[in-house]
Write a protein that holds these residues in place. Sequence first.
Motif, PDB file in Angstrom:
ATOM      1  N   ALA A 132       0.756  -1.151  -0.008  1.00 57.45           N
ATOM      2  CA  ALA A 132      -0.192   0.059   0.109  1.00 57.45           C
ATOM      3  C   ALA A 132       0.775   1.389   0.095  1.00 57.45           C
ATOM      4  CB  ALA A 132      -0.900   0.139   1.169  1.00 57.45           C
ATOM      5  N   LYS A 133       1.959   1.226   0.869  1.00 58.41           N
ATOM      6  CA  LYS A 133       2.756   2.313   0.849  1.00 58.41           C
ATOM      7  C   LYS A 133       3.431   2.644  -0.443  1.00 58.41           C
ATOM      8  CE  LYS A 133       4.041   1.967   5.777  1.00 58.41           C
ATOM      9  NZ  LYS A 133       5.046   1.446   6.819  1.00 58.41           N
ATOM     10  N   GLN A 134       4.069   1.263  -1.093  1.00 60.79           N
ATOM     11  CA  GLN A 134       4.630   1.523  -2.462  1.00 60.79           C
ATOM     12  C   GLN A 134       3.919   2.122  -3.550  1.00 60.79           C
ATOM     13  OE1 GLN A 134       5.802  -2.625  -2.869  1.00 60.79           O
ATOM     14  NE2 GLN A 134       7.973  -2.324  -2.611  1.00 60.79           N
ATOM     15  N   LEU A 135       2.487   1.599  -3.379  1.00 57.17           N
ATOM     16  CA  LEU A 135       1.241   1.998  -4.376  1.00 57.17           C
ATOM     17  C   LEU A 135       1.327   3.599  -4.070  1.00 57.17           C
ATOM     18  CD1 LEU A 135      -1.010  -0.723  -4.551  1.00 57.17           C
ATOM     19  CD2 LEU A 135       0.686  -0.190  -6.247  1.00 57.17           C
ATOM     20  N   ALA A 136       1.017   4.126  -2.835  1.00 56.26           N
ATOM     21  CA  ALA A 136       0.695   5.472  -2.664  1.00 56.26           C
ATOM     22  C   ALA A 136       1.834   6.394  -3.099  1.00 56.26           C
ATOM     23  CB  ALA A 136       0.334   5.610  -1.144  1.00 56.26           C
ATOM     24  N   LYS A 137       2.852   5.894  -2.868  1.00 56.28           N
ATOM     25  CA  LYS A 137       4.193   6.778  -3.246  1.00 56.28           C
ATOM     26  C   LYS A 137       4.319   6.938  -4.694  1.00 56.28           C
ATOM     27  CE  LYS A 137       9.152   7.090  -2.434  1.00 56.28           C
ATOM     28  NZ  LYS A 137      10.300   6.754  -1.707  1.00 56.28           N
ATOM     29  N   LYS A 138       4.175   5.956  -5.607  1.00 57.37           N
ATOM     30  CA  LYS A 138       4.085   5.784  -6.841  1.00 57.37           C
ATOM     31  C   LYS A 138       2.842   6.731  -7.661  1.00 57.37           C
ATOM     32  CE  LYS A 138       5.321   4.183 -10.975  1.00 57.37           C
ATOM     33  NZ  LYS A 138       6.742   4.448 -11.717  1.00 57.37           N
ATOM     34  N   LEU A 139       1.912   6.718  -6.959  1.00 54.34           N
ATOM     35  CA  LEU A 139       0.830   7.203  -7.604  1.00 54.34           C
ATOM     36  C   LEU A 139       0.611   8.793  -7.060  1.00 54.34           C
ATOM     37  CD1 LEU A 139      -1.537   4.318  -7.310  1.00 54.34           C
ATOM     38  CD2 LEU A 139      -0.632   5.275  -9.362  1.00 54.34           C
ATOM     39  N   ALA A 140       1.227   8.971  -5.952  1.00 50.99           N
ATOM     40  CA  ALA A 140       1.220  10.328  -5.129  1.00 50.99           C
ATOM     41  C   ALA A 140      -0.321  10.301  -4.518  1.00 50.99           C
ATOM     42  CB  ALA A 140       1.387  11.491  -6.020  1.00 50.99           C
ATOM     43  N   TYR A 141      -0.516   9.085  -3.935  1.00 47.77           N
ATOM     44  CA  TYR A 141      -1.913   9.042  -3.343  1.00 47.77           C
ATOM     45  C   TYR A 141      -1.822   9.001  -1.989  1.00 47.77           C
ATOM     46  CZ  TYR A 141      -4.992   7.217  -7.439  1.00 47.77           C
ATOM     47  OH  TYR A 141      -5.262   6.917  -8.528  1.00 47.77           O
ATOM     48  N   ILE A 142      -3.156   9.087  -1.295  1.00 49.30           N
ATOM     49  CA  ILE A 142      -2.900   9.261   0.452  1.00 49.30           C
ATOM     50  C   ILE A 142      -3.022   7.598   0.698  1.00 49.30           C
ATOM     51  CG2 ILE A 142      -4.424   9.678   2.347  1.00 49.30           C
ATOM     52  CD1 ILE A 142      -5.490  12.042   0.836  1.00 49.30           C
ATOM     53  N   TYR A 143      -2.078   7.562   1.874  1.00 48.46           N
ATOM     54  CA  TYR A 143      -2.192   6.021   2.308  1.00 48.46           C
ATOM     55  C   TYR A 143      -2.687   5.991   3.783  1.00 48.46           C
ATOM     56  CZ  TYR A 143      -0.286   2.224   4.832  1.00 48.46           C
ATOM     57  OH  TYR A 143      -0.188   1.044   5.865  1.00 48.46           O
ATOM     58  N   VAL A 144      -3.498   4.958   4.052  1.00 41.15           N
ATOM     59  CA  VAL A 144      -4.126   4.995   5.069  1.00 41.15           C
ATOM     60  C   VAL A 144      -4.155   3.607   5.818  1.00 41.15           C
ATOM     61  CG1 VAL A 144      -6.125   5.245   6.611  1.00 41.15           C
ATOM     62  CG2 VAL A 144      -5.789   6.846   4.894  1.00 41.15           C
ATOM     63  N   ASP A 145      -3.174   3.334   6.794  1.00 41.16           N
ATOM     64  CA  ASP A 145      -3.120   2.097   7.417  1.00 41.16           C
ATOM     65  C   ASP A 145      -4.085   2.024   8.492  1.00 41.16           C
ATOM     66  OD1 ASP A 145      -2.285  -0.137   8.976  1.00 41.16           O
ATOM     67  OD2 ASP A 145      -0.228   0.497   9.379  1.00 41.16           O
ATOM     68  N   THR A 146      -5.329   1.244   8.037  1.00 41.08           N
ATOM     69  CA  THR A 146      -6.415   1.145   9.013  1.00 41.08           C
ATOM     70  C   THR A 146      -6.039   0.222  10.408  1.00 41.08           C
ATOM     71  OG1 THR A 146      -7.550  -0.779   7.957  1.00 41.08           O
ATOM     72  CG2 THR A 146      -7.933   1.488   7.433  1.00 41.08           C
ATOM     73  N   GLY A 147      -5.163  -0.646  10.141  1.00 46.43           N
ATOM     74  CA  GLY A 147      -4.672  -1.691  11.249  1.00 46.43           C
ATOM     75  C   GLY A 147      -3.962  -0.944  12.348  1.00 46.43           C
ATOM     76  N   ALA A 148      -3.202   0.246  11.875  1.00 44.27           N
ATOM     77  CA  ALA A 148      -2.683   1.201  12.954  1.00 44.27           C
ATOM     78  C   ALA A 148      -3.873   1.711  13.698  1.00 44.27           C
ATOM     79  CB  ALA A 148      -1.843   2.131  12.210  1.00 44.27           C
ATOM     80  N   MET A 149      -4.826   2.223  13.162  1.00 45.04           N
ATOM     81  CA  MET A 149      -5.909   2.826  13.705  1.00 45.04           C
ATOM     82  C   MET A 149      -6.701   1.891  14.759  1.00 45.04           C
ATOM     83  SD  MET A 149      -7.766   4.620  10.672  1.00 45.04           S
ATOM     84  CE  MET A 149      -9.044   5.730  11.588  1.00 45.04           C
ATOM     85  N   TYR A 150      -6.804   0.812  14.550  1.00 45.33           N
ATOM     86  CA  TYR A 150      -7.360  -0.302  15.416  1.00 45.33           C
ATOM     87  C   TYR A 150      -6.326  -0.822  16.435  1.00 45.33           C
ATOM     88  CZ  TYR A 150     -11.512  -1.182  12.754  1.00 45.33           C
ATOM     89  OH  TYR A 150     -12.688  -1.138  12.119  1.00 45.33           O
ATOM     90  N   ARG A 151      -4.994  -0.540  16.134  1.00 48.50           N
ATOM     91  CA  ARG A 151      -3.903  -1.011  17.076  1.00 48.50           C
ATOM     92  C   ARG A 151      -3.707   0.235  18.153  1.00 48.50           C
ATOM     93  NH1 ARG A 151       0.333  -4.296  16.195  1.00 48.50           N
ATOM     94  NH2 ARG A 151       0.047  -5.847  14.509  1.00 48.50           N
ATOM     95  N   ALA A 152      -3.978   1.584  17.618  1.00 50.47           N
ATOM     96  CA  ALA A 152      -4.115   2.637  18.517  1.00 50.47           C
ATOM     97  C   ALA A 152      -5.148   2.674  19.448  1.00 50.47           C
ATOM     98  CB  ALA A 152      -3.885   3.890  17.629  1.00 50.47           C
ATOM     99  N   VAL A 153      -6.436   2.235  19.076  1.00 45.71           N
ATOM    100  CA  VAL A 153      -7.430   2.177  20.130  1.00 45.71           C
ATOM    101  C   VAL A 153      -7.223   1.018  21.082  1.00 45.71           C
ATOM    102  CG1 VAL A 153      -9.770   1.297  20.341  1.00 45.71           C
ATOM    103  CG2 VAL A 153      -9.159   2.894  18.119  1.00 45.71           C
ATOM    104  N   THR A 154      -6.410  -0.198  20.399  1.00 47.90           N
ATOM    105  CA  THR A 154      -6.149  -1.284  21.290  1.00 47.90           C
ATOM    106  C   THR A 154      -4.912  -0.600  22.505  1.00 47.90           C
ATOM    107  OG1 THR A 154      -6.402  -2.830  19.605  1.00 47.90           O
ATOM    108  CG2 THR A 154      -4.925  -3.468  21.621  1.00 47.90           C
TER     109      THR A 154
END
Length: 229
Positions: free
Chosen positions: A21-43
């Motif tokens: 996901a990070k590779q694609l976002a960088k190549k395309l200049a897209y926004i990358y969102v790691d939803t797993g990080a969001m659930y981990r932060a709540v945890t």
Amino acid sequence: MTKKITIAIDGFSSTGKSTIAKQLAKKLAYIYVDTGAMYRAVTLYAMQQQYISKEQFNKEALIADLNNIELSFTFNEDLGFAEMYLNGSNVEKDIRTIEVSSFVSQVAAVSAVRKKLVREQQLMGANKGIVMDGRDIGTVVFPDAELKLFMTASADKRATRRYKELLDRGDNVKFDEILHNVQERDRIDSTRDDSPLVQAADAIEFDNSDMGLEEQFERIMSLVNDRLA
């Protein structure tokens, strides 16, 4: 105006969803969102408040406290990706521990938690031009995404990757512990009542058990270009 699409990447834990996901976002200049990080932060928050431990999980207390959890991503130019912030503090490293990993699937199974985070995720991707990875992106968050991938690999391969990653970070971990964690997360993610981990009907299954990062990126980038065309 250049056409922009939504790329939804789902799959089992430690299949390299965030990496591609990070590779694609960088190549395309897209926004990358790691939803797993969001659930981990709540945890992590639940652990800090002692709502969850090996002995108990006080779901009601966590649900009552959800409005006090503020999540955000801040781009780190040195790293080349956005880091997770919990109530104004950078928790990117704190959320990657085996302790957080051992509780995150339980927290992610709570419907009120999912409802809060899905709402935030949909707002982030309202204007397309986004790459998002998680467990229910193509099925719940963005069911109309132009490209949906479902990442998979053998449990042993995934545990080996996670084990090496934690060792490189300096964590003191055992392989058997990591393998058990991977298998247990698979079980909880796939059997929970709210938004279980399933492959969307129109998602492309991608098994990277025996694939290098370069080959994986080239194959998936080809799929992206097909959608953009």
